[in-house]
Design an enzyme around this catalytic site. Structure first.
Site, PDB file in Angstrom:
ATOM      1  N   GLY A 253       8.573   1.105  -1.889  1.00  4.65           N
ATOM      2  CA  GLY A 253       8.634   0.006  -0.934  1.00  4.65           C
ATOM      3  C   GLY A 253       8.361   0.450   0.483  1.00  4.65           C
TER       4      GLY A 253
ATOM      5  CB  CYS B 272       5.601  -9.609 -11.922  1.00  4.27           C
ATOM      6  SG  CYS B 272       4.183 -10.282 -11.033  1.00  4.27           S
TER       7      CYS B 272
ATOM      8  N   GLY C  70      -0.222  -3.734 -14.116  1.00  6.89           N
ATOM      9  CA  GLY C  70       0.525  -4.362 -15.202  1.00  6.89           C
ATOM     10  C   GLY C  70      -0.374  -4.928 -16.287  1.00  6.89           C
TER      11      GLY C  70
ATOM     12  CG  ASN D  36       6.365  -5.918 -13.606  1.00  5.44           C
ATOM     13  OD1 ASN D  36       7.385  -6.181 -12.960  1.00  5.44           O
ATOM     14  ND2 ASN D  36       5.165  -6.341 -13.249  1.00  5.44           N
TER      15      ASN D  36
ATOM     16  CE  LYS E  33       7.638  -1.732  -9.015  1.00  8.86           C
ATOM     17  NZ  LYS E  33       6.184  -1.794  -9.135  1.00  8.86           N
TER      18      LYS E  33
ATOM     19  CB  ILE F  37      -2.633 -10.044  -8.521  1.00  8.18           C
ATOM     20  CG1 ILE F  37      -2.686  -9.292  -7.176  1.00  8.18           C
ATOM     21  CG2 ILE F  37      -3.866  -9.729  -9.377  1.00  8.18           C
ATOM     22  CD1 ILE F  37      -3.810  -9.619  -6.260  1.00  8.18           C
TER      23      ILE F  37
END
Ligand SMILES: Cc1cc2nc3c(=O)[nH]c(=O)nc-3n(C[C@H](O)[C@H](O)[C@H](O)COP(=O)(O)O)c2cc1C
Length: 304
Positions: free
Chosen positions: A243, A130, A46, A127, A165, A71
């Site tokens: 996943g 997150c 990302g 994204n 996502k 992260i």
């Protein structure tokens, strides 16, 4: 006869159904070292408009059949990505999608606009899922209006394929899926990590400095198959299942559940050859069952 594993997903023609998942393949700098025949595509780590340091250590915890990570979307920012990585991607024989992030819908749009037309950038994965950032991230993926606003902001700034996502941390993934489809998404990736926590019994505090992290790996697979299936039932655009895929059978579960392709993430940390193993296992399964192409694979996708 060798089965044809090529697929078309959200504006991209892929030579196979198995891509590398965002954040588990970096920016692909190790790709020249790999046997990449089976790699259908890669989603980059990302990226935000500006460089980000991410969260303080500890950032990773092993859990039963999985891992927690926080992260915090560490990254070099768009300018460095364009300078250092996109020229490498241009030479590769598979597409690279950039996983884009922002603290506001307009930042997502700005990131897409800056990357649009850059050689080596084949498309975007937005994204909105997150769990490891204070601003943005999963917040956008929790609310259908916010999810649609981010998708629209990106859609307006690029003609490249736009995948979105999704987060699993919602009560009805179909509502979010339909909202982003309506806002112009070409495909969905389902799903990102689940929020989890692990306590250090010496320090009497969470093991991760961010307190919580995103759970990935085989521990989440049945949950992810269910959510990807729910998303696939809700929309007409393709869904890419993500996943806990470790083996070909796991990927085939997502495909039979209605997904057009899959992404492999955490498995690569355990087995650097995971993507090729999954790809080859799918090919073997198809040959054994007598399917000439992935279109012939039966899908369980009731619409009622
Ligand atoms: C260390 C790590 C970093 C990740 N970074 C990102 C990211 O930057 N953007 C994103 O959309 N997903 C990110 N993910 C989520 C994965 O792409 C994937 O959705 C998730 O891990 C579930 O798949 P898996 O069980 O195969 O790993 C990250 C996952 C891990 C383990």
């Amino acid at each position: 006869m060798t089965p044809d594993l090529s697929v078309e997903v959200g504006g991209l023609k892929l030579r196979g159904p198995v891509l590398a998942a965002s954040g588990t393949f970096g920016y692909g700098t190790e790709v020249p070292l790999l046997e990449r025949r089976a790699l259908a595509g890669m989603v980059s780590k990302g990226i935000f408009l500006k460089p980000r340091a991410g969260t303080a250590p500890s950032r990773i915890v092993e859990t039963p059949s999985g891992m927690l990570n926080a992260i915090g979307l560490q990254g070099p920012g768009v300018d460095a990505l364009i300078r250092d990585y996109a020229p490498k991607w241009e030479a590769w024989d598979f597409p690279v999608l950039v996983n884009i992030n922002g603290e506001s819908a307009s930042e997502y749009g700005e990131v897409a606009a800056r990357l649009d037309g850059v050689p080596g950038v084949a498309g975007f994965e937005i994204n909105i899922s997150c769990p490891n950032v204070e601003q943005g991230g999963m917040y956008f993926g929790n609310d259908p209006r916010a999810a649609a606003a981010v998708t629209e902001a990106v859609r307006r700034r690029t003609k490249l394929p736009v995948w979105v996502k999704l987060t699993p941390m919602v009560s009805d993934i179909g509502v979010i899926a339909r909202a982003v489809e309506g806002a112009g998404a070409d495909a969905l990736s389902a799903v990102n990590t689940f929020v989890g926590m692990s306590m250090d019994l010496h320090a009497y505090q969470p093991r991760l400095s961010f307190r919580t992290g995103g759970l990935s790996g085989p521990a989440i697979r049945p949950l992810a198959v269910h959510l990807a299936h729910q998303a696939a039932r809700a929309v007409d655009i393709p869904v890419v299942g993500v996943g806990g895929i470790m083996r070909a059978e796991d990927a085939l579960e997502f495909l039979v559940a209605g997904c057009r392709a899959v992404q492999v993430g955490t498995a690569t940390f355990v087995n650097p050859n995971a993507i090729a193993d999954v790809h080859d296992g799918i090919a073997e399964f198809m040959a054994r069952k007598g399917f000439a192409s992935l279109d012939e694979l039966p899908r369980y996708l009731p619409r009622d």
